[in-house]
Design a protein around this motif. Structure first.
Motif, PDB file in Angstrom:
ATOM      1  N   ALA A   1       0.835  -1.198   0.000  1.00 22.52           N
ATOM      2  CA  ALA A   1       0.000   0.000   0.000  1.00 22.52           C
ATOM      3  C   ALA A   1       0.871   1.249   0.000  1.00 22.52           C
ATOM      4  O   ALA A   1       1.978   1.259   0.547  1.00 22.52           O
ATOM      5  N   ASP A   2       0.369   2.308  -0.632  1.00 23.87           N
ATOM      6  CA  ASP A   2       1.065   3.588  -0.526  1.00 23.87           C
ATOM      7  C   ASP A   2       0.677   4.258   0.790  1.00 23.87           C
ATOM      8  O   ASP A   2      -0.022   3.680   1.625  1.00 23.87           O
TER       9      ASP A   2
ATOM     10  N   ASP B   1      -1.423   6.426   1.401  1.00 25.60           N
ATOM     11  CA  ASP B   1      -2.866   6.648   1.521  1.00 25.60           C
ATOM     12  C   ASP B   1      -3.649   5.348   1.560  1.00 25.60           C
ATOM     13  O   ASP B   1      -4.887   5.360   1.524  1.00 25.60           O
TER      14      ASP B   1
ATOM     15  N   ARG C   1      -3.645   3.007  -0.796  1.00 29.48           N
ATOM     16  CA  ARG C   1      -3.960   2.477  -2.123  1.00 29.48           C
ATOM     17  C   ARG C   1      -2.870   1.503  -2.585  1.00 29.48           C
ATOM     18  O   ARG C   1      -1.718   1.605  -2.172  1.00 29.48           O
ATOM     19  N   LEU C   2      -3.263   0.630  -3.480  1.00 33.72           N
ATOM     20  CA  LEU C   2      -2.342  -0.386  -3.984  1.00 33.72           C
ATOM     21  C   LEU C   2      -1.253   0.243  -4.841  1.00 33.72           C
ATOM     22  O   LEU C   2      -1.516   1.094  -5.698  1.00 33.72           O
TER      23      LEU C   2
ATOM     24  N   ALA D   1      -7.695  -7.056  -5.318  1.00 36.80           N
ATOM     25  CA  ALA D   1      -7.199  -5.898  -6.056  1.00 36.80           C
ATOM     26  C   ALA D   1      -6.316  -6.354  -7.196  1.00 36.80           C
ATOM     27  O   ALA D   1      -5.193  -6.807  -6.974  1.00 36.80           O
TER      28      ALA D   1
ATOM     29  N   THR E   1     -13.620  -0.465   4.477  1.00 36.52           N
ATOM     30  CA  THR E   1     -12.188  -0.685   4.274  1.00 36.52           C
ATOM     31  C   THR E   1     -11.479  -0.977   5.587  1.00 36.52           C
ATOM     32  O   THR E   1     -10.638  -1.880   5.673  1.00 36.52           O
TER      33      THR E   1
ATOM     34  N   ASP F   1      -7.798  -2.617   6.383  1.00 35.47           N
ATOM     35  CA  ASP F   1      -6.998  -1.714   5.532  1.00 35.47           C
ATOM     36  C   ASP F   1      -6.040  -2.522   4.649  1.00 35.47           C
ATOM     37  O   ASP F   1      -4.847  -2.234   4.549  1.00 35.47           O
TER      38      ASP F   1
ATOM     39  N   PRO G   1      -4.477  -3.569   1.336  1.00 31.84           N
ATOM     40  CA  PRO G   1      -4.351  -3.075  -0.042  1.00 31.84           C
ATOM     41  C   PRO G   1      -4.621  -4.145  -1.089  1.00 31.84           C
ATOM     42  O   PRO G   1      -4.788  -3.821  -2.267  1.00 31.84           O
TER      43      PRO G   1
ATOM     44  N   ALA H   1     -10.008  -4.690  -3.022  1.00 29.28           N
ATOM     45  CA  ALA H   1     -10.588  -3.498  -3.633  1.00 29.28           C
ATOM     46  C   ALA H   1     -12.065  -3.439  -3.264  1.00 29.28           C
ATOM     47  O   ALA H   1     -12.804  -4.411  -3.457  1.00 29.28           O
TER      48      ALA H   1
END
Length: 852
Positions: A109-110, A112, A114-115, A540, A693, A698, A700, A703
């Motif tokens: 994950a970044d 934030d 997100r993947l 994801a 989420t 959380d 990543p 999705a």
């Protein structure tokens, strides 16, 4: 004769420049496609086999598919015994070292959440240091490999994308859930470890085994040979000591397997490019033939004089063919050079953003093919106009004050082309409307016949088309519109050949637009029509295997309704191979739209199943019928049908057989969850999205998609593929525009005296320019109209073949996209007329009217 041909080429460089440019464009596309294909093939091979030279022998679980293959049925692979520092399995001699490897899915994950990365290439592996504390597969640029179970290392590209530095906390999701780790270092690796575009996360041995396999086991063991040990001898000793269920192969053998697997995508793309190159060449043929027709027509007196002083027809024909050969040879050399540059550009466009630059590969076969295509094509295209010119008697040619007008299109040619068009349309319609074994082949043959016939009939269609749009032109510009309309139909063959190139490009573009829009609309409906929940939880971008436990945390959210879609395979239901999908009977009716035609969905709560109509109909099943159930693992039982519902066989959500989750769990303790349907009290929104989420940890690797996200995920690839095809078709459009420019330029030369007379009669320079531009619009409109109409028909025919197997597929006419295609054709025609119009406007009145 050769000196005469060379002198003619050098004396008339300008008039052959556009022909040479057209040949160069065609050769550029061919050579660029071939160079790109060879370069991509070699780069993919090098990347896939990079690192295998370090491996002498690899030991892996033998399931007859080799190392790295996914386990059958999604089950955890058994693994191999750990090397434990001993030289080879079982302590066999000849191995200097043995390194255990284990890998699996790991998504990063970044900051934030997100993947990071794209595609199903999110990979995790173990860091296996040797005696010196280093792992030869990884070269660390910052920090070091993980030595604690709460630490990881990232490849430097992924770390840079996420903005991570050594010591930062990174969230990583796997099949076992998500957890936070401390970043211990960043590294570079070879092609055996990380596919381009993805991410690679290194864990300690114990953590990787726990996440991806089982404690104390490895997916494979890589052996290096001791100095002086023959690899084949080592392989033989290893194989003799292997336990049952384990296989071995040399690094060279594995490299060959990986090379074959890795080059599939590059080979497919190179084949597509070669196909579009053939279209570009076919388009260029009309331009070259049209140009030579005009050149030979303007040189009628010159050729007649050569024959009058003693040259034979064969000698004059040889001069003209030699000219086309010289032009083609020079254009081929230039096209080969520019094609190599285009290949470099294609390599940049289609490469992953973190893939290393691949060296260009220029093989002798590519050079020979490009030169042959570029030299033979002009000679073939020039043959018909040359043969036609040789049929004019020298006396008639010398006595003509103006070049002889081309003959009208003959009735034989018109009848033949009309027959081809009707036969092609009929074949395409038959393939579309009549079920057959291979309807697309029938439609393909019909398309070729129809396109050939339409091209041959364009000269005949030019006059009625011009008459149709002439009132509009005369309303805008009475004098100039009338002149443009008359000039367009003055030479129907020339007009037809010029518009044909544009018609070919628009046929392909509009046909792709119809197919793409219809497929996108179908996928959109098939995906979202039956979706009534707020969210769908999916892996994801592939890779992760969801289980029924994935949805368990959602049950604890207040007011949230959810149901997993637990797919279980390997059943024979009433003798029919079947897949059961387990759901929550209490909530599924409010999460998916079931159009029940018989029975009731409430029967799921009673332990019965619901069956889609496309499954029940062919099998003759009905509500109340009890069917024997048998599974591949030997489990047996029976189920009763409680409902039959309408469903699309291609739907990504509605299953073929819906069963209560308890029934599936009875026969399959570990089904694979295809997705989780979620409905929240407040509806889809940022707050509910965050709540879902967080409940999923959380992660990543998961999705959480709303309806718009599902639509973008399932149908977004079609738009991207169409954009690639449109970009490739732009080469054919460029050649077609060049043909319009060439035709208008040669027409200005032929009408030098006429234009001068118009100027003398009071037509100003802007009026002459306007007349030429209107002629270009007529040519562009003719080609675009015919191409769009034919493309829509062929798009309908190909799409119609899908309706037999894809319920709900319907024709969609993308009016906006079709209008944009026509607009691009008209704008291209206008741009192509800039130089000819400017040249015509600058005609010297005195010099032009003095011409005899």
């Amino acid at each position: 004769m050769f000196r005469t041909a060379l002198r003619n080429v050098l004396a008339h460089k300008a008039r052959l420049l556009m022909t040479a440019f057209a040949v160069m464009l065609g050769v550029t596309f061919v050579s660029g496609s071939l160079v790109y294909g060879d370069s991509a093939h070699r780069a993919a091979t090098a990347r896939a086999t990079d690192g295998y030279e370090r491996i002498a022998v690899s030991v892996f679980p033998d399931d007859s598919r080799g190392p790295g293959a996914p386990p059958r049925g999604g089950r955890t692979p058994p693994g191999v015994t750990p090397p434990g520092g001993a030289p080879g399995p079982g302590g066999g001699g000849g191995a200097a070292a043995a390194t255990g490897r284990v890998d699996g899915f790991a998504a990063v994950a970044d900051r934030d959440g997100r993947l990071l990365g794209h595609g199903p290439s999110h990979k995790g592996a173990n860091f296996a240091p040797g005696a010196h504390g280093t792992d030869p597969a990884y070269r660390f640029t910052r920090g070091s490999g993980p030595t604690r179970d709460d630490a990881i290392a990232l490849d430097e590209t992924t770390a840079a994308k996420g903005g991570y530095r050594v010591g930062d906390t990174v969230r990583v999701g796997t099949n076992q859930g998500a957890a936070s780790y401390t970043l211990s270092g960043t590294f570079r690796t070879d092609g055996t470890a990380r596919p381009a575009g993805g991410s690679l996360t290194l864990f300690t041995d114990a953590t990787a085994q726990r996440l991806f396999l089982r404690p104390g086991r490895y997916a494979k063991a890589d052996l290096t040979a001791a100095p002086g040990t023959d690899v084949r001898d080592l392989l033989g000793r290893v194989e003799s000591a292997l336990p049952p269920g384990t296989g071995a192969a040399t690094g060279a053998q594995l490299a060959r397997i990986q090379a074959n697997l890795a080059t599939n995508d590059s080979d497919t793309m190179s084949q597509i490019l070669v196909g579009f190159a053939a279209v570009a060449l076919f388009t260029a043929t009309f331009l070259i033939s049209n140009t030579f027709t005009m050149l030979v027509s303007r040189r009628t007196r010159e050729l007649a004089l050569m024959r009058a002083v003693g040259a034979t027809r064969r000698q004059v024909r040889r001069v003209l063919l030699t000219e086309s050969l010289l032009v083609g040879a020079l254009a081929s050399a230039a096209g080969l050079a520019t094609g190599t540059g285009v290949a470099a550009l294609l390599g940049t466009v289609f490469a992953a953003d973190d893939a290393p630059a691949a060296p260009l590969v220029l093989t002798p076969g590519t050079v020979l093919t490009s030169l042959l295509v570029g030299t033979v094509l002009p000679m073939v295209a020039a043959w018909i106009p040359i043969r036609r010119a040789m049929a004019i008697p020298p006396v008639a040619a010398l006595g003509a004050s103006e070049p002889a007008q081309p003959p009208r299109t003959g009735s034989l040619r018109t009848g033949l082309c009309a027959a081809l068009l009707l036969a092609g349309v009929g074949a395409a319609a038959y393939g579309a409307l009549s079920p057959g074994r291979d309807p697309r082949t029938v439609i393909g043959v019909g398309a070729a016949l129809a396109l050939t016939g339409a091209i041959g009939l364009i000269p005949l269609l030019a006059r009625p088309f011009t008459a149709l749009v002439r009132p509009l032109l005369t309303r805008l510009h009475p004098v100039h519109g009338t002149l443009a309309a008359r000039n367009t139909v003055r030479d129907p063959r020339r007009t037809g050949a010029t518009a044909a190139a544009l018609a070919i490009a628009l046929t392909l573009a509009s046909g792709l637009s119809v197919l793409g829009a219809s497929a996108a609309r179908y996928l959109d409906r098939a995906t979202t029509h039956d979706f009534t929940a707020d969210y769908l939880v999916k892996p994801a971008e592939g890779g992760m295997r969801m289980t029924p436990d994935t949805a368990a945390p959602l049950k604890r959210l207040p007011g949230v309704r959810s149901s997993p879609l637990d797919q279980s395979t390997g059943y024979r239901l009433g003798g029919v191979p079947s897949v059961l999908t387990g759901v929550d009977p209490a909530t599924i009716g409010g999460l998916l739209r079931y159009d029940v035609v018989e029975g009731s969905l409430d029967s799921l709560a009673e332990g019965r199943i619901a069956v889609a109509d496309f499954k029940a109909g062919p099998a003759g099943w009905h509500v109340g019928q009890t069917l024997p159930l048998e599974r591949q693992d030997g489990a047996r039982g029976s189920v009763t049908i409680g409902a039959v519902y309408r469903a699309d066989e291609q739907s990504n959500l509605l299953p073929s057989i819906t069963a209560p989750g308890s029934l599936v769990a009875r026969y399959d303790p570990a089904p694979s969850t295809a997705g989780v349907l979620v409905d929240t009290p407040g509806g889809a929104g940022r707050a509910s999205l965050g709540e879902v989420t967080r409940a999923l940890g959380d992660n990543p690797a998961l999705a959480v998609l709303d309806q718009a996200g599902i639509r973008a995920r399932d149908s977004g690839d079609i738009g991207e593929q169409l954009n690639v095809f449109y970009a490739l078709l732009s080469m054919a459009l460029a050649i077609a525009a060049l043909g319009i420019a060439n035709t208008l330029a040669m027409s200005v030369l032929e009408r030098h005296k006429e234009i001068g007379t118009l100027r003398a009669l009071g037509v100003d320079r802007s009026g002459v320019s306007r007349m030429i531009r209107l002629e270009a619009l007529l040519l562009g409109g003719l080609g675009a109209t015919i191409g769009t109409a034919l493309g829509v028909f062929l798009g309908w025919a190909l799409g119609r073949t899908l309706q037999e197997s894809v319920a709900g597929y319907a024709l969609v006419l993308p009016w906006g996209r079709l209008a944009v295609g026509v607009l691009i054709a008209l704008v291209g025609a206008l741009l192509a007329s800039v130089w000819p119009a400017r040249r015509a406007a600058r005609t010297d009145i005195a010099a032009a009217t003095a011409v005899q």
